[in-house]
Design an enzyme around this catalytic site. Structure first.
Site, PDB file in Angstrom:
ATOM      1  CB  SER A 152      -1.010  -0.059   1.378  1.00 43.12           C
ATOM      2  OG  SER A 152      -1.820  -0.963   1.239  1.00 43.12           O
ATOM      3  CG  ASP A 421      -4.257  -0.334  -1.860  1.00 43.43           C
ATOM      4  OD1 ASP A 421      -5.151  -1.254  -2.064  1.00 43.43           O
ATOM      5  OD2 ASP A 421      -3.663  -0.224  -0.648  1.00 43.43           O
TER       6      ASP A 421
END
Length: 547
Positions: A152, A421
């Protein structure tokens, strides 16, 4: 030819809806084992018979039982397809207006299989999540500069700053390696986020997350760090570096220009801002070893503004944000991440929708528009623990917030982009009947060991040890699979499940939403948002000849 004759035979003499299903001889093999059909017709065989037939274990016969009787008729599906066609044809009316406001919703770990499974979790495979009705959809390629499967941190740099970065780094180019303090301190390696572009153009900015506000995704808005774990100064010291050389993420949020100018900051993570000798309202000690209380620093910075610091849901809802009496809001609602929605105390923890609504109250007051980043961050955590019920419920809450934001804003001047993401290793498999419990066992087929298997499973994760007993699998009929803490089966044993490397979906609605169609690199996303809003250093809708 033989397969086609078999299909005709089944259609004429039974089919999926026949009250007199076709019966096959127990010894008969599947015609095509890769695409089994016997589970649709057979009664449950005695266990002894099944053990001799390991190539195609069976469950009780399935029947096609549609949610409504109209689904039996072809006209139902034809009408539905025509409605979809009508919706698609309206896409020809492209919206090329400037996006005064941009809201980016990030579902952390919101893979495409998660979307499909959440629909079933809500009750029906045909359910549409709010953002799935957005007119434009694309696919984003999520790899980092140096790894196939992203985290992330590098993805936040991509979808917020427009540059592919190295695993574990935030707001730095790929010239900076993970953990390289000196590279972090070199401003030549810094890349600026769309939040900075928006602030430079006079837009108000803010972010809302269900994780700690110093976590990787929101940190992409304001931080430059060689290690996503450097959330407080003590973490940098532990790695043998000087926090005076490479600042921690919390310090950057409070003291650096982009963070200091954030109108709205909401999420969890009080511990990252408090010194070790102080405890917060939960009685949890801070993590800072420098003795600094960064929350007080924030309050001091904004003492000349109309500002408020809130720590629970009641305080947030009692804060008057609608009459223009507040310019800056800091909300830290937990010491760590916000609890999962399924576990949250509703008196203490606001919903994602409530936080987004309050953020919009403040940001909408800026006549020049705003950029708001919203993260549903705990979808990811549910998957890491192979607890899909938590991931699905967080996805539902995420969709509610998006629905509120879209209904509250105009598609003429507000661009909303929804994406993830990265993905996860969760998959939805088997041949269960419609509306079968997505959190239960597959009701169309047993495995070769004569035991049921879950519709949801993971390629790796903690579910391995909890579902394999010595040399035999756990009988899932003997456990409560809907227990929030039940770890679903995984193939490879790992303490936590990993991310997946497949593409993720991008949904867009509003000005220039059509730019988000197709398949593209993840770092294209902020460039497209900036183009629509006429901000940033690249080409924009205001500088490009539209003729």
């Amino acid at each position: 030819m033989m397969y086609q004759l078999l299909c005709v035979y089944l259609a004429l003499f039974g089919g999926l809806v026949s009250s007199s299903p076709v019966h096959h001889h127990p010894a008969e093999e599947e015609y095509d084992p890769m695409h089994p059909q016997r589970f649709l017709f057979e009664e449950m065989l005695p266990a002894a018979d099944q053990r001799t037939k390991r190539s195609s274990p069976t469950m009780p016969k399935l029947r096609f039982e549609p949610p409504t009787p109209t689904e039996h008729h072809a006209q139902y599906w034809n009408n539905l397809a025509q409605d979809i066609l009508d919706r698609q044809l309206h896409k020809n009316k492209l919206n090329r207006k400037v996006a005064k406001n941009v809201i980016m919703f990030l579902g952390d770990g919101l893979s495409i299989p998660t979307l499909a499974a959440t629909r079933v979790y809500l009750g029906d495979e045909s359910t549409e999540l709010s953002f799935e009705r957005f007119p434009y959809v694309g696919l984003s390629k999520t790899y980092c500069a140096n790894v196939q499967v992203a985290d992330s941190a590098c993805t936040a740099t991509a979808y917020l700053a427009g540059v592919k970065a190295n695993y574990g780094t935030i707001g730095l180019s790929a010239a900076a390696a993970l953990g390289d303090c000196q590279a972090q301190n070199d401003t030549a390696n810094h890349v600026q986020s769309i939040a900075k572009w928006a602030q430079d153009a006079g837009l108000a900015t803010g972010f809302v997350t269900t994780t700690e506000v110093t976590n990787a995704s929101p940190a992409g808005m304001y931080a430059h760090t060689a290690n996503r774990n450097w959330e407080h100064n003590g973490a940098i010291e532990k790695d043998g570096f000087d926090p005076a050389v490479c600042q921690d993420i919390a310090t950057q949020l409070i003291h650096d220009p982009v963070g200091k100018h954030m109108r709205v900051i909401m999420g969890g993570g009080r511990r990252q801002f408090l010194p070790t000798h102080e405890t917060d309202i939960e009685g949890i000690r801070g993590k800072r070893t420098d003795g600094e209380d960064l929350i007080k620093h924030w309050q001091h910075h904004h003492s000349h503004h109309r500002s408020a610091y809130v720590q629970n849901r009641i305080q947030l809802l009692e804060t008057d944000t609608e009459r223009g009496e507040l310019d800056y809001l800091l909300g830290l609602f937990a010491s760590k991440h916000l609890p999962y929605h399924l576990d949250a105390d509703e008196q203490q923890i606001p919903t994602l929708t409530e936080m987004v609504s309050k953020a919009m109250d403040i940001l909408e007051r800026n006549d020049d528009g705003y950029f708001l980043f919203v993260e549903g961050g705990r979808i990811d955590h549910g998957h890491h623990y192979t607890q899909p019920i938590r991931a699905f419920d967080e996805t539902v809450e995420f969709a509610k917030a998006i629905e509120m934001a879209r209904s509250r804003t105009s598609q003429d001047n507000t661009l909303i982009v929804v994406t993830a993401d990265h993905s996860h290793t969760m998959t939805m498999s088997g041949y269960s009947s419609r509306k079968n419990d997505i959190l239960g066992v597959n009701n169309g087929q047993r495995a070769d060991d004569d035991l049921p298997y879950a519709t949801i499973s993971y390629a790796n994760g903690p579910g391995y040890d909890r579902n394999v007993q010595r040399e035999a699998r756990l009988d899932l009929n003997r456990v409560d699979m809907r227990d929030k803490s039940f770890a679903f089966p995984s193939t490879v044993p790992l303490g936590l499940e990993t991310h997946g490397g497949d593409d993720v979906a991008v949904f867009a609605s509003g000005p220039w939403a059509h730019l988000f169609s197709g398949t593209y690199e993840q770092h294209f996303i902020p460039h497209a948002m900036a183009y629509a809003a006429c901000i940033g250093p690249g080409r924009t809708a205001c500088t490009t000849d539209q003729s």
